[in-house]
Write a protein that holds these residues in place. Structure first.
Motif, mmCIF file in Angstrom:
data_model
loop_
_atom_site.group_PDB
_atom_site.id
_atom_site.type_symbol
_atom_site.label_atom_id
_atom_site.label_comp_id
_atom_site.label_asym_id
_atom_site.label_seq_id
_atom_site.Cartn_x
_atom_site.Cartn_y
_atom_site.Cartn_z
ATOM 1 N N ASN A 182 83.712 -10.408 -66.475
ATOM 2 C CA ASN A 182 83.318 -9.179 -67.173
ATOM 3 C C ASN A 182 81.959 -8.747 -66.648
ATOM 4 N N HIS A 183 81.552 -7.521 -66.946
ATOM 5 C CA HIS A 183 80.333 -6.979 -66.337
ATOM 6 C C HIS A 183 79.523 -6.219 -67.378
ATOM 7 N N LEU A 184 78.377 -6.802 -67.742
ATOM 8 C CA LEU A 184 77.537 -6.214 -68.782
ATOM 9 C C LEU A 184 76.175 -5.761 -68.304
ATOM 10 N N SER A 185 75.714 -6.286 -67.165
ATOM 11 C CA SER A 185 74.346 -6.008 -66.735
ATOM 12 C C SER A 185 74.213 -6.162 -65.226
ATOM 13 N N PHE A 186 73.195 -5.524 -64.674
ATOM 14 C CA PHE A 186 72.869 -5.703 -63.258
ATOM 15 C C PHE A 186 72.640 -7.174 -62.937
ATOM 16 N N ILE A 187 72.102 -7.907 -63.899
ATOM 17 C CA ILE A 187 71.733 -9.303 -63.685
ATOM 18 C C ILE A 187 72.951 -10.200 -63.495
ATOM 19 N N ASP A 188 74.150 -9.719 -63.839
ATOM 20 C CA ASP A 188 75.368 -10.534 -63.713
ATOM 21 C C ASP A 188 75.558 -11.055 -62.290
ATOM 22 N N SER A 189 75.246 -10.216 -61.314
ATOM 23 C CA SER A 189 75.449 -10.583 -59.912
ATOM 24 C C SER A 189 74.443 -11.627 -59.440
ATOM 25 N N ILE A 190 73.470 -11.923 -60.259
ATOM 26 C CA ILE A 190 72.521 -12.996 -59.967
ATOM 27 C C ILE A 190 72.864 -14.221 -60.797
ATOM 28 N N VAL A 191 73.304 -13.992 -62.027
ATOM 29 C CA VAL A 191 73.637 -15.092 -62.932
ATOM 30 C C VAL A 191 74.777 -15.947 -62.379
ATOM 31 N N ILE A 192 75.837 -15.316 -61.905
ATOM 32 C CA ILE A 192 77.005 -16.083 -61.436
ATOM 33 C C ILE A 192 76.656 -16.968 -60.236
ATOM 34 N N PRO A 193 76.024 -16.433 -59.172
ATOM 35 C CA PRO A 193 75.664 -17.313 -58.050
ATOM 36 C C PRO A 193 74.699 -18.437 -58.449
ATOM 37 N N LEU A 194 73.835 -18.198 -59.434
ATOM 38 C CA LEU A 194 72.860 -19.209 -59.814
ATOM 39 C C LEU A 194 73.433 -20.291 -60.715
ATOM 40 N N THR A 195 74.570 -20.037 -61.329
ATOM 41 C CA THR A 195 75.147 -21.026 -62.249
ATOM 42 C C THR A 195 76.401 -21.689 -61.701
ATOM 43 N N ILE A 215 69.214 -9.520 -71.328
ATOM 44 C CA ILE A 215 68.180 -9.860 -70.339
ATOM 45 C C ILE A 215 67.710 -8.613 -69.614
ATOM 46 N N MET A 216 68.676 -7.804 -69.158
ATOM 47 C CA MET A 216 68.329 -6.563 -68.471
ATOM 48 C C MET A 216 69.219 -5.439 -68.987
ATOM 49 N N PRO A 217 68.830 -4.791 -70.086
ATOM 50 C CA PRO A 217 69.597 -3.645 -70.586
ATOM 51 C C PRO A 217 69.620 -2.530 -69.547
ATOM 52 N N VAL A 218 70.538 -1.606 -69.691
ATOM 53 C CA VAL A 218 70.622 -0.467 -68.772
ATOM 54 C C VAL A 218 69.292 0.278 -68.768
ATOM 55 N N GLY A 219 68.742 0.510 -67.578
ATOM 56 C CA GLY A 219 67.469 1.212 -67.445
ATOM 57 C C GLY A 219 66.275 0.303 -67.321
ATOM 58 N N SER A 220 66.444 -0.982 -67.636
ATOM 59 C CA SER A 220 65.338 -1.931 -67.565
ATOM 60 C C SER A 220 65.095 -2.354 -66.122
ATOM 61 N N LYS A 221 63.840 -2.575 -65.758
ATOM 62 C CA LYS A 221 63.493 -2.982 -64.399
ATOM 63 C C LYS A 221 63.011 -4.418 -64.323
ATOM 64 N N THR A 222 62.649 -4.988 -65.461
ATOM 65 C CA THR A 222 62.187 -6.366 -65.481
ATOM 66 C C THR A 222 63.008 -7.176 -66.479
ATOM 67 N N PRO A 223 63.369 -8.402 -66.122
ATOM 68 C CA PRO A 223 64.191 -9.223 -67.016
ATOM 69 C C PRO A 223 63.407 -9.757 -68.200
ATOM 70 N N ARG A 224 64.110 -9.932 -69.321
ATOM 71 C CA ARG A 224 63.543 -10.541 -70.509
ATOM 72 C C ARG A 224 64.187 -11.911 -70.698
ATOM 73 N N ILE A 225 63.476 -12.816 -71.319
ATOM 74 C CA ILE A 225 64.020 -14.148 -71.567
ATOM 75 C C ILE A 225 64.879 -14.098 -72.820
ATOM 76 N N ARG A 226 66.174 -14.260 -72.633
ATOM 77 C CA ARG A 226 67.129 -14.248 -73.713
ATOM 78 C C ARG A 226 68.177 -15.337 -73.466
ATOM 79 N N LYS A 227 68.788 -15.827 -74.511
ATOM 80 C CA LYS A 227 69.814 -16.850 -74.392
ATOM 81 C C LYS A 227 71.124 -16.220 -73.945
ATOM 82 N N ILE A 228 71.757 -16.793 -72.931
ATOM 83 C CA ILE A 228 73.040 -16.282 -72.459
ATOM 84 C C ILE A 228 74.037 -17.429 -72.324
#
Length: 227
Positions: free
Chosen positions: A30-43, A147-160
């Protein structure tokens, strides 16, 4: 980056044992954020490649250099976005990765969900699996939009949560040249993603509806395949 990211964000990861250690595998998420494409390779426990907008690789100056090197380092492959021929070129790029016995990540919804619902899957993921013989590992991402809502440029620390499901062999549905096989295989994959993510189902494609009464009627009577 992986150890640092896991230490800072402390993601809850399940199902890593479901991922084949060798051979071609498709991560369908599924796809919720720009950060998804970083989360999957890192985990994921193996190197994962995915498609990214070609503009990430063509920028100039220092920012262009940073963008190009960052996306290259995390396994991104630049492609032109769009439907028709552009979509087929993107699928062919994914096929070349799988033909090399590598892992490839794809978002069957086509683009990010802005309302948090899970949209209907496009059949490109099934075409890839049926063409290459790769197994499909469904992925459920929960909370990445925080972590990165639409329009956000910097990540926030949140539990995922990153949940890797059991591998799916879609070959029983038929061959890649069968529209019915592609649709049924895609629906099976999306059902597995839904079970992992727990999202509300949208039951439509993540796209603007056809404009005009005749086009909307034609789309209902003769639904076209989205890849």
């Amino acid at each position: 980056m992986a150890p640092i990211a896991r230490f800072v964000f402390r993601p809850h990861i399940t199902g890593r044992e479901n991922i084949p250690k060798t051979g071609p595998v498709i991560f369908a998420s599924n796809h919720l954020s720009f950060i998804d494409s970083i989360v999957i390779p890192l985990t994921a426990p193996r190197r994962v490649q995915f498609l990214a907008k070609s503009t990430y690789f063509t920028g100039t100056g220092f920012s262009g250099w940073v963008s190009r090197n960052f996306f290259t380092s995390i396994g991104a492959v630049g492609v032109e976005r769009g439907a028709g021929q552009a979509a087929q070129v993107a699928l062919d790029a994914g096929r070349s990765i799988l033909d090399a016995e590598s892992a490839f990540a794809i978002y069957p919804e086509g683009t990010r969900s802005l309302d948090g619902r899970l949209y209907r899957g496009r059949t490109g993921v099934a075409w890839l699996a049926l063409t290459t013989g790769a197994v499909v590992v469904p992925v459920g991402l929960i909370g990445t939009q925080e972590i990165m809502p639409v329009g956000s440029k910097t990540p926030r620390i949140r539990k995922i949560t990153v949940a890797f499901g059991e591998p799916i062999d879609v070959s029983a549905h038929g061959t890649a040249d069968s529209g019915k096989a592609r649709r049924q295989a895609t629906d099976e994959i999306m059902a597995a993603i839904h079970e992992l993510s727990g999202q509300e189902l949208a039951r439509t494609y993540n796209e603007s509806p056809p404009s005009g009464t005749l086009l909307r009627l034609a789309d209902k009577v003769f639904p076209r395949e989205r890849v």
